[in-house]
Design a protein around this motif. Structure first.
Motif, mmCIF file in Angstrom:
data_model
loop_
_atom_site.group_PDB
_atom_site.id
_atom_site.type_symbol
_atom_site.label_atom_id
_atom_site.label_comp_id
_atom_site.label_asym_id
_atom_site.label_seq_id
_atom_site.Cartn_x
_atom_site.Cartn_y
_atom_site.Cartn_z
ATOM 1 N N GLU A 38 0.836 -1.197 0.000
ATOM 2 C CA GLU A 38 0.000 0.000 0.000
ATOM 3 C C GLU A 38 0.875 1.253 0.000
ATOM 4 O OE1 GLU A 38 -2.440 -0.294 3.454
ATOM 5 O OE2 GLU A 38 -3.679 -1.920 2.646
ATOM 6 N N VAL A 39 0.454 2.253 -0.783
ATOM 7 C CA VAL A 39 1.185 3.519 -0.868
ATOM 8 C C VAL A 39 0.173 4.641 -0.658
ATOM 9 C CG1 VAL A 39 2.622 4.989 -2.318
ATOM 10 C CG2 VAL A 39 2.795 2.498 -2.511
ATOM 11 N N SER A 40 0.375 5.448 0.380
ATOM 12 C CA SER A 40 -0.629 6.467 0.687
ATOM 13 C C SER A 40 -0.062 7.501 1.649
ATOM 14 C CB SER A 40 -1.861 5.809 1.315
ATOM 15 O OG SER A 40 -2.737 6.784 1.841
ATOM 16 N N PRO A 41 -0.499 8.777 1.544
ATOM 17 C CA PRO A 41 -0.108 9.790 2.535
ATOM 18 C C PRO A 41 -0.742 9.539 3.891
ATOM 19 C CG PRO A 41 -1.682 10.699 0.973
ATOM 20 C CD PRO A 41 -1.298 9.351 0.455
ATOM 21 N N GLU A 42 -1.743 8.658 3.949
ATOM 22 C CA GLU A 42 -2.362 8.321 5.233
ATOM 23 C C GLU A 42 -1.476 7.397 6.060
ATOM 24 O OE1 GLU A 42 -6.185 6.738 4.325
ATOM 25 O OE2 GLU A 42 -6.902 8.589 3.380
ATOM 26 N N ARG A 43 -0.466 6.809 5.423
ATOM 27 C CA ARG A 43 0.509 5.991 6.120
ATOM 28 C C ARG A 43 1.715 6.860 6.517
ATOM 29 N NH1 ARG A 43 0.543 0.386 4.985
ATOM 30 N NH2 ARG A 43 2.813 0.502 4.943
ATOM 31 N N ASP A 44 2.535 6.361 7.419
ATOM 32 C CA ASP A 44 3.695 7.143 7.857
ATOM 33 C C ASP A 44 5.007 6.526 7.387
ATOM 34 O OD1 ASP A 44 3.718 4.886 9.444
ATOM 35 O OD2 ASP A 44 4.103 5.951 11.319
ATOM 36 N N ASP A 45 4.980 5.877 6.229
ATOM 37 C CA ASP A 45 6.176 5.205 5.732
ATOM 38 C C ASP A 45 7.314 6.181 5.470
ATOM 39 O OD1 ASP A 45 4.865 2.591 5.435
ATOM 40 O OD2 ASP A 45 3.783 3.551 3.777
#
Length: 230
Positions: free
Chosen positions: A114-121
């Motif tokens: 998953e790739v998203s600005p909602e994640r903090d990767d």
């Protein structure tokens, strides 16, 4: 949110831009955001914008239905006479990389990333240059050959792309897109002394070093994404 997966068979384009100041990075992000928010191109699936962390710059991970759809975009007057000139004014380097996804895996072993600005990767993008005849072997070494990564603290996922063609880049290449818990965990992994590295890691790194002819990387945070239909 966009998903990186070998099951989808999308053409993945990584547009990598470097620049010289944080202010120019902000300009890049603004211009990229405008393009993403107005995108309505035939065959366009999604775009995900990344802000550079270690070095000023941006990355845009774009999924397309096919290479033919992308070529229509590149042939358009807007791209040739507005988009490229604007980016050339505020960048020091442009690379538009067309890729086939050949490997993806999360820490848990799941093949969908998953790739998203909602994640903090904390995201790392590496571009590995390679002789054409060694490209397939390098891609395998970067993907399947790094099973030991699952045991590294802070590792979340990595995906490997085989370079197909590019604008402003010569020769064969492969791209690794990896996600980490934090800068600290990634730095600890990078800076681990040789004696603390597993035998599998040392063997894998030696194999990759023999195959590639060069490598560069930057770190990023995802800041914006949009998919067709949104």
């Amino acid at each position: 949110m966009p998903i990186i997966s070998t099951e989808d068979h999308y053409l993945t384009v990584l547009n990598l831009f470097t620049t010289d100041t944080p202010q120019h990075q902000d300009q890049l992000l603004t211009e990229m955001g405008k393009i993403v928010d107005s995108a309505a191109y035939e065959g366009w699936i999604s775009s995900t914008v990344h802000a550079g962390q270690d070095t000023p710059g941006t990355a845009n991970l774009i999924q397309w239905r096919s290479g033919e759809d992308l070529q229509k975009r590149y042939a358009g007057e807007e791209f040739k006479h507005r988009t490229l000139p604007v980016f050339r004014e505020i960048t020091t380097d442009i690379r538009l990389l067309q890729n086939e996804i050949v490997f993806s895996r999360t820490r848990s072993g799941h093949p969908r990333v998953e790739v998203s600005p909602e994640r903090d990767d904390y995201t790392v993008i590496e571009v590995h240059r390679v002789a054409q005849g060694d490209q397939d072997e390098l891609v395998k070494a970067l993907g399947e050959g790094q099973d030991w990564l699952a045991a590294v603290p802070g590792y979340r996922s990595h995906s490997v792309f085989k370079g197909l063609r590019a604008m402003f880049v010569e020769g064969a290449f492969a791209v690794v897109y990896s996600q980490w818990d934090s800068k600290d965990s990634y730095d600890a992994y990078q800076q681990a002394p040789a004696a603390a590295r597993s035998a599998a890691r040392r063997a894998g790194e030696e194999r990759i070093a023999r195959l590639r002819t060069g490598c560069d990387a930057n770190t990023y945070r995802v800041v914006h994404t949009r998919a067709a239909g949104q």
